[in-house]
Design an enzyme around this catalytic site. Structure first.
Site, mmCIF file in Angstrom:
data_model
loop_
_atom_site.group_PDB
_atom_site.id
_atom_site.type_symbol
_atom_site.label_atom_id
_atom_site.label_comp_id
_atom_site.label_asym_id
_atom_site.label_seq_id
_atom_site.Cartn_x
_atom_site.Cartn_y
_atom_site.Cartn_z
ATOM 1 N N ASP A 22 0.826 -1.205 0.000
ATOM 2 C CA ASP A 22 0.000 0.000 0.000
ATOM 3 C C ASP A 22 0.859 1.253 0.000
ATOM 4 O O ASP A 22 0.473 2.277 -0.571
ATOM 5 C CB ASP A 22 -0.923 0.006 1.217
ATOM 6 C CG ASP A 22 -2.121 -0.929 1.032
ATOM 7 O OD1 ASP A 22 -2.218 -1.553 -0.032
ATOM 8 O OD2 ASP A 22 -2.937 -1.033 1.949
ATOM 9 N N CYS A 62 2.019 -8.443 5.739
ATOM 10 C CA CYS A 62 1.603 -7.052 5.543
ATOM 11 C C CYS A 62 0.118 -6.854 5.293
ATOM 12 O O CYS A 62 -0.694 -7.765 5.394
ATOM 13 C CB CYS A 62 2.445 -6.425 4.436
ATOM 14 S SG CYS A 62 4.074 -5.911 5.031
ATOM 15 N N ASP A 63 -0.216 -5.607 4.921
ATOM 16 C CA ASP A 63 -1.574 -5.069 4.956
ATOM 17 C C ASP A 63 -2.643 -5.941 4.310
ATOM 18 O O ASP A 63 -3.747 -6.062 4.838
ATOM 19 C CB ASP A 63 -1.610 -3.696 4.267
ATOM 20 C CG ASP A 63 -0.827 -2.652 5.005
ATOM 21 O OD1 ASP A 63 0.207 -2.998 5.592
ATOM 22 O OD2 ASP A 63 -1.229 -1.477 4.980
ATOM 23 N N LYS A 64 -2.374 -6.497 3.157
ATOM 24 C CA LYS A 64 -3.371 -7.304 2.465
ATOM 25 C C LYS A 64 -2.960 -8.766 2.406
ATOM 26 O O LYS A 64 -3.808 -9.653 2.392
ATOM 27 C CB LYS A 64 -3.602 -6.769 1.037
ATOM 28 C CG LYS A 64 -4.063 -5.321 0.998
ATOM 29 C CD LYS A 64 -5.327 -5.113 1.788
ATOM 30 C CE LYS A 64 -5.701 -3.655 1.887
ATOM 31 N NZ LYS A 64 -4.688 -2.824 2.556
ATOM 32 N N GLU A 77 -6.861 3.558 -0.303
ATOM 33 C CA GLU A 77 -6.339 4.062 0.963
ATOM 34 C C GLU A 77 -5.746 5.448 0.715
ATOM 35 O O GLU A 77 -5.059 5.663 -0.280
ATOM 36 C CB GLU A 77 -5.265 3.101 1.468
ATOM 37 C CG GLU A 77 -4.724 3.427 2.826
ATOM 38 C CD GLU A 77 -3.676 2.405 3.253
ATOM 39 O OE1 GLU A 77 -4.068 1.328 3.715
ATOM 40 O OE2 GLU A 77 -2.478 2.682 3.104
ATOM 41 N N SER A 93 -4.978 4.455 5.906
ATOM 42 C CA SER A 93 -3.908 3.607 6.403
ATOM 43 C C SER A 93 -4.040 3.469 7.905
ATOM 44 O O SER A 93 -4.531 4.372 8.596
ATOM 45 C CB SER A 93 -2.554 4.231 6.066
ATOM 46 O OG SER A 93 -1.518 3.641 6.819
#
Length: 674
Positions: free
Chosen positions: A124, A166-168, A518, A544
């Site tokens: 991201d 991480c994020d996803k 985001e 975020s």
């Protein structure tokens, strides 16, 4: 620099390599460990699978061992000494091949047959402000589908180990394992990046463009800090954003080992976690314990409570319901999140929330998730009888942690290396309240957000909050239909510039507009500009996990689904009230003229009579597959349902649509016949 021209011999080859190429080879030595019954009764795929195992070089006598599948988000290609051969998209997946190797060796040492597959993930941070962000959230669902297909493609697997950071990628891996909950499964969090000495962290460094534009830093500083932010080559960002919060949630759900979230990437403890996680999976498989016995509704409740105690990323409002849906338990509602946040103050002082802003590795050294859970247990807020991947209950795990050498050593190490008192990082509720650390999330409603919205109220600058702990801001709307236009106005020093007191409204950026991008560019820029704390942000996009300030996201319905946020115009008067004690909030349009303000109900009628803002439309470069994702998740309950694929709901919608189309076509045919 001019690119070299390559002739056809260089590009297509001159045949030299063919002279060294073979047309046959020796097969593996030995014999498959099979008998007559195996040949008669086994599917041909099982037999050919053993042939493939031997063909890839595994010892023939061992190819029928119990298979364990490792699914990771590994990206990039590293040489044996760790040097980059081909870069990954981010540090979070760059070196987790070392974790995969450590886990595979542990499986092999305990008479297992390790398999490894990969479905890598985006960053991201890398896609902020670009059209790459349109694929960020949709990736999660797609990757989970791919991972589940890979898991099912090894029909003999005894269990699945998911390694992600991480994020996803980590939410996708949790969704994948939850969707295969008839199997034993364990998550291995990929850890965090070390902070770099004398450098900015990976949150602040993402604002060098905005700060330079306003003359707050020079080019030399921007170039130096932009280079030096990562203190280690691997791991998720150093702050409690979506990556770190996802690791916390994996552990809170009981599907990762205690004290495995937020470990320093590349360090000995990090590799040890991978080895021990493999052993836990072997034990679960031998006991016949499937993930469905662990991922219960009570486990989800625990995760929501731990999220509140950490003050975690608002993106987990999308991911936790999706995990619950994947395993087939009731999804947490907005009321569940509100109850959790009312039950506990934030107990963790970490970037970006403050007040001391400890990096995530210090949270790990202070005791991490089990330390926070000790406090929640004392408050009576956890289901202690839930099963975890240790094969024991959460209560048993916490009893062990409280008296363990691991706890003592980690906390002593934090004092020794950083001079930090662990009690200043993870606090009890009384100490947290004394430090002003109230509950984190508020879910404002109002005539601009009839379906709800969310704000991390603890991230509002205290200097703009009234003495009664209520944030109040009434000001003119600055309406933008794209993040690019909004960030340009923030960086501007001309007549179009955003100014203190404005309320930025970014509309048309939900799932149907941009894939629910985001918008960290906006919030990070405002945080590090002197007047930024006096500007609020309202959007149907998301933020975020490191975002701070008066930023309200997930506004529903989104503008392109008829949400009233899409009918605002420049200079409309908007009123925001966020009560950080009662955890209540409102978000209202209150008129066109600051001298003639309306009550919210009357103002809502004015808004309802308007058309959609003429600039708001789906982004022209929105990919077709993201449009499909947006339609499918909308039919499945939308963002407040976790952006999931509810197959039954989708099929029902398709059937209803086909029936309507059939009636319309029949009516048209009859009209044509007359």
């Amino acid at each position: 620099m001019t690119s070299p021209d390559f002739n056809l011999d260089t590009l297509l080859g001159d045949g030299t390599s063919i002279t060294q190429s073979r047309t046959s080879g020796e097969g593996p030595s030995g014999s498959l460990p099979i008998d007559a019954d195996t040949l008669r009764d086994s599917p041909s795929g099982h037999l050919f699978g053993m042939t493939q195992n031997a063909g890839m070089g595994w010892r023939a006598s061992e190819v029928a061992r119990d298979p364990y599948l490792i699914v990771s988000t590994q990206g990039g290609l590293r040489a044996e000494d760790g040097r980059p051969v081909a870069l990954g998209l981010h540090t979070g997946h760059w070196e987790i091949d070392r974790m995969v190797r450590a886990a595979a060796e542990a499986f092999a040492a305990h008479e297992g047959l390790p398999f490894s597959v990969m479905c890598s993930d985006p960053c991201d941070g890398r896609t902020q402000g670009t059209t790459g962000m349109f694929d960020s959230l949709p990736y999660r669902n797609d990757a989970a589908v791919v991972m589940r297909r890979l898991i099912r493609s090894l029909p003999t697997r005894r269990g699945v180990l998911g390694v992600a950071t991480c994020d996803k990628g980590l939410p996708a891996t949790m969704l994948a394992l939850a969707g295969c909950a008839d199997l034993p499964g364990v998550i291995v969090p990929g850890g965090v990046t070390l902070p770099a000495r004398g450098a900015e962290d990976t949150a602040i460094v993402q604002t060098i463009g905005a700060r330079f534009s306003h003359g707050l830093i020079d080019l030399e500083h921007a170039a130096a800090m932009g280079c030096r932010a990562c203190g280690s080559v691997g791991g998720g960002c150093q702050f409690l954003g979506t990556a770190a919060t996802s690791q916390v949630i994996a552990e809170a759900l009981g599907i990762a080992l205690p004290h495995s979230a937020l470990a320093p990437s590349g360090e000995p403890v990090w590799l040890d976690i991978a080895r021990r996680s493999a052993l836990a999976l072997v034990q679960l498989a031998r006991q016949g314990t499937a993930l469905s016995a662990i991922l219960t509704r009570a486990a989800v409740d625990n995760a929501v409570m731990v999220h509140a105690a950490f003050g975690g990323s608002t993106n987990l409002l999308l991911h936790v319901p999706a995990i619950a849906h994947a395993v087939g338990v009731q999804r947490p509602s907005v009321d569940d999140w509100i109850r959790a946040n009312r039950a506990t103050p934030r107990l963790v002082d970490a970037l970006p929330n403050g007040p001391r802003h400890h990096p995530t590795v210090q949270v790990f050294m202070a005791g991490g998730v089990p330390e926070v859970m000790l406090h929640l247990r004392a408050m009576g807020l956890l289901h202690l009888d839930v099963l975890t991947v240790t094969g024991r209950s959460l209560g048993d795990n916490l009893d062990w942690w409280e008296r363990s050498d691991a706890r003592r050593i980690a906390r002593e190490r934090l004092r020794e290396l950083d001079g930090v008192d662990p009690a200043h990082v993870i606090m009890g509720p009384d100490a947290a309240r004394a430090a002003g650390m109230s509950s984190a999330l508020v879910f404002p409603r109002g005539n601009l957000a009839p379906d709800g919205s969310v704000i991390k109220a603890t991230a509002i600058d205290p200097s703009v909050v009234d003495d009664d702990e209520v944030y109040r801001h009434t000001g003119p709307a600055r309406v933008f239909a794209s993040e690019r236009d909004a960030i340009r106005a923030i960086k501007s020093r001309g007549g179009d510039a955003v100014r203190a007191g404005d309320i930025i409204v970014l509309a048309g950026c939900g799932p149907a507009g941009t894939g629910m991008e985001e918008t960290y560019q906006l919030t990070s820029a405002l945080k590090h500009l002197p007047w930024g704390k006096h500007v609020a942000v309202i959007t149907d996009a998301r933020f975020s996990g490191v975002s701070t300030g008066a930023c309200i996201g997930h506004v529903g319905p989104e503008a392109l689904a008829g949400g009233p946020i899409g009918r605002l115009r420049d200079h409309d008067v908007v009123r925001i009230e966020i009560d950080r004690v009662r955890l209540e909030g409102r978000l209202d349009f209150i008129g066109e003229d600051p001298d003639t303000l309306l009550e919210p109900a009357a103002a809502a009628a004015v808004l309802a009579a308007r058309e959609l803002h003429p600039a708001i439309a789906a982004h022209p470069r929105l990919p077709a597959d993201t449009r499909l994702w947006a339609a499918l998740q909308d039919a499945s309950g939308g963002t407040w349902g976790g952006c999931v694929y509810d197959v039954d709901a989708i099929l029902e919608t398709l059937r209803a649509g086909r029936e309507v189309l059939a009636k319309e076509r029949g009516s048209a045919a009859r009209d044509a016949g007359t």
